[in-house]
Motif scaffolding. Structure first.
Motif, PDB file in Angstrom:
ATOM      1  N   ASP A  25       0.826  -1.209   0.000  1.00 31.18           N
ATOM      2  CA  ASP A  25       0.000   0.000   0.000  1.00 31.18           C
ATOM      3  C   ASP A  25       0.854   1.251   0.000  1.00 31.18           C
ATOM      4  N   ARG A  26       0.236   2.376  -0.373  1.00 36.93           N
ATOM      5  CA  ARG A  26       0.985   3.616  -0.556  1.00 36.93           C
ATOM      6  C   ARG A  26       0.328   4.787   0.169  1.00 36.93           C
ATOM      7  N   ILE A  27       1.095   5.845   0.305  1.00 38.50           N
ATOM      8  CA  ILE A  27       0.656   7.062   0.985  1.00 38.50           C
ATOM      9  C   ILE A  27      -0.279   7.864   0.083  1.00 38.50           C
ATOM     10  N   VAL A  28      -1.393   8.375   0.666  1.00 35.30           N
ATOM     11  CA  VAL A  28      -2.280   9.289  -0.051  1.00 35.30           C
ATOM     12  C   VAL A  28      -2.278  10.685   0.582  1.00 35.30           C
ATOM     13  N   GLU A  29      -1.828  10.772   1.838  1.00 36.07           N
ATOM     14  CA  GLU A  29      -1.681  12.077   2.486  1.00 36.07           C
ATOM     15  C   GLU A  29      -0.601  11.969   3.554  1.00 36.07           C
ATOM     16  N   ILE A  30       0.229  13.011   3.629  1.00 32.71           N
ATOM     17  CA  ILE A  30       1.267  13.073   4.656  1.00 32.71           C
ATOM     18  C   ILE A  30       1.159  14.430   5.350  1.00 32.71           C
ATOM     19  N   ALA A  31       1.151  14.386   6.672  1.00 27.92           N
ATOM     20  CA  ALA A  31       1.127  15.616   7.471  1.00 27.92           C
ATOM     21  C   ALA A  31       2.325  15.572   8.417  1.00 27.92           C
ATOM     22  N   ILE A  32       3.035  16.689   8.510  1.00 23.68           N
ATOM     23  CA  ILE A  32       4.225  16.761   9.361  1.00 23.68           C
ATOM     24  C   ILE A  32       4.114  17.974  10.272  1.00 23.68           C
ATOM     25  N   GLU A  56     -11.835   0.839  -0.841  1.00 16.06           N
ATOM     26  CA  GLU A  56     -13.076   1.431  -0.321  1.00 16.06           C
ATOM     27  C   GLU A  56     -13.051   1.504   1.203  1.00 16.06           C
ATOM     28  N   GLU A  57     -12.458   0.494   1.831  1.00 20.78           N
ATOM     29  CA  GLU A  57     -12.355   0.493   3.286  1.00 20.78           C
ATOM     30  C   GLU A  57     -11.525   1.689   3.770  1.00 20.78           C
ATOM     31  N   SER A  58     -10.413   1.964   3.104  1.00 24.26           N
ATOM     32  CA  SER A  58      -9.574   3.096   3.486  1.00 24.26           C
ATOM     33  C   SER A  58     -10.291   4.423   3.238  1.00 24.26           C
ATOM     34  N   ILE A  59     -10.988   4.518   2.103  1.00 25.77           N
ATOM     35  CA  ILE A  59     -11.744   5.742   1.814  1.00 25.77           C
ATOM     36  C   ILE A  59     -12.767   6.000   2.911  1.00 25.77           C
ATOM     37  N   SER A  60     -13.413   4.937   3.397  1.00 25.95           N
ATOM     38  CA  SER A  60     -14.421   5.105   4.451  1.00 25.95           C
ATOM     39  C   SER A  60     -13.795   5.559   5.769  1.00 25.95           C
ATOM     40  N   ILE A  61     -12.507   5.299   5.958  1.00 25.49           N
ATOM     41  CA  ILE A  61     -11.822   5.712   7.186  1.00 25.49           C
ATOM     42  C   ILE A  61     -11.314   7.145   7.080  1.00 25.49           C
ATOM     43  N   HIS A  62     -10.547   7.463   6.024  1.00 28.38           N
ATOM     44  CA  HIS A  62      -9.937   8.798   5.952  1.00 28.38           C
ATOM     45  C   HIS A  62     -10.661   9.765   5.031  1.00 28.38           C
ATOM     46  N   GLY A  63     -11.582   9.282   4.215  1.00 27.73           N
ATOM     47  CA  GLY A  63     -12.376  10.170   3.380  1.00 27.73           C
ATOM     48  C   GLY A  63     -11.666  10.720   2.154  1.00 27.73           C
ATOM     49  N   SER A  65     -10.594  10.211  -1.564  1.00 26.38           N
ATOM     50  CA  SER A  65     -10.980   9.351  -2.686  1.00 26.38           C
ATOM     51  C   SER A  65      -9.911   9.346  -3.772  1.00 26.38           C
ATOM     52  N   ASN A  66     -10.067   8.436  -4.705  1.00 24.39           N
ATOM     53  CA  ASN A  66      -9.163   8.359  -5.855  1.00 24.39           C
ATOM     54  C   ASN A  66      -9.190   9.660  -6.654  1.00 24.39           C
ATOM     55  N   GLU A  67     -10.368  10.258  -6.779  1.00 25.37           N
ATOM     56  CA  GLU A  67     -10.505  11.524  -7.490  1.00 25.37           C
ATOM     57  C   GLU A  67      -9.759  12.657  -6.771  1.00 25.37           C
ATOM     58  N   ASP A  68      -9.729  12.609  -5.435  1.00 19.98           N
ATOM     59  CA  ASP A  68      -9.058  13.644  -4.640  1.00 19.98           C
ATOM     60  C   ASP A  68      -7.556  13.700  -4.897  1.00 19.98           C
ATOM     61  N   VAL A  69      -6.955  12.577  -5.256  1.00 21.77           N
ATOM     62  CA  VAL A  69      -5.499  12.527  -5.415  1.00 21.77           C
ATOM     63  C   VAL A  69      -5.044  12.341  -6.863  1.00 21.77           C
ATOM     64  N   ALA A  70      -5.983  12.276  -7.789  1.00 20.99           N
ATOM     65  CA  ALA A  70      -5.655  11.983  -9.188  1.00 20.99           C
ATOM     66  C   ALA A  70      -4.656  12.966  -9.796  1.00 20.99           C
ATOM     67  N   THR A  71      -4.728  14.232  -9.425  1.00 23.87           N
ATOM     68  CA  THR A  71      -3.832  15.240 -10.019  1.00 23.87           C
ATOM     69  C   THR A  71      -2.730  15.697  -9.068  1.00 23.87           C
ATOM     70  N   GLU A  72      -2.600  15.023  -7.944  1.00 25.27           N
ATOM     71  CA  GLU A  72      -1.567  15.388  -6.959  1.00 25.27           C
ATOM     72  C   GLU A  72      -0.214  14.780  -7.367  1.00 25.27           C
ATOM     73  N   PRO A  73       0.887  15.328  -6.827  1.00 27.08           N
ATOM     74  CA  PRO A  73       2.202  14.751  -7.144  1.00 27.08           C
ATOM     75  C   PRO A  73       2.364  13.366  -6.517  1.00 27.08           C
ATOM     76  N   THR A  74       3.224  12.557  -7.118  1.00 27.98           N
ATOM     77  CA  THR A  74       3.557  11.258  -6.532  1.00 27.98           C
ATOM     78  C   THR A  74       4.517  11.492  -5.363  1.00 27.98           C
ATOM     79  N   PHE A  75       4.719  10.458  -4.544  1.00 28.72           N
ATOM     80  CA  PHE A  75       5.656  10.601  -3.433  1.00 28.72           C
ATOM     81  C   PHE A  75       7.060  10.882  -3.953  1.00 28.72           C
TER      82      PHE A  75
END
Length: 88
Positions: A25-32, A56-63, A65-75
């Motif tokens: 699995d991979r990171i979808v959000e990082i907060a420091i 879907e299980e992860s989306i239900s936990i952190h909210g 979605s795939n659409e939310d990160v589609a245009t974000e930079p990769t790690f």
């Protein structure tokens, strides 16, 4: 109350991911949160394109979605700026 005296910055990192398997699995959000020896605090939060589907299980936990990160930079794209933030 005992106060912590820092000689170097101390960072706390929170991750949201595509699932719970650390091997695949991979990171979808990082907060420091970075605490500096002078008492100041700095924060950074970034959404990350995991280049894979978020369960879907992860989306239900952190909210996030795939659409939310589609245009974000990769790690890989984000890593140099995170390194600079943490170590400069």
């Amino acid at each position: 109350m005992t106060r912590l005296t820092l000689e170097r910055p101390l960072a706390f990192i929170d991750l949201e991911t595509t699932g719970i398997n650390v091997g695949s699995d991979r990171i979808v959000e990082i907060a420091i949160l970075k605490l500096n020896p002078d008492g100041s605090k700095t924060t950074r939060t970034h959404r990350v394109n995991p280049e894979m589907a978020i369960s879907e299980e992860s989306i239900s936990i952190h909210g996030i979605s795939n659409e939310d990160v589609a245009t974000e930079p990769t790690f890989t794209e984000l890593a140099p700026s995170l390194f600079k933030f943490l170590f400069n």
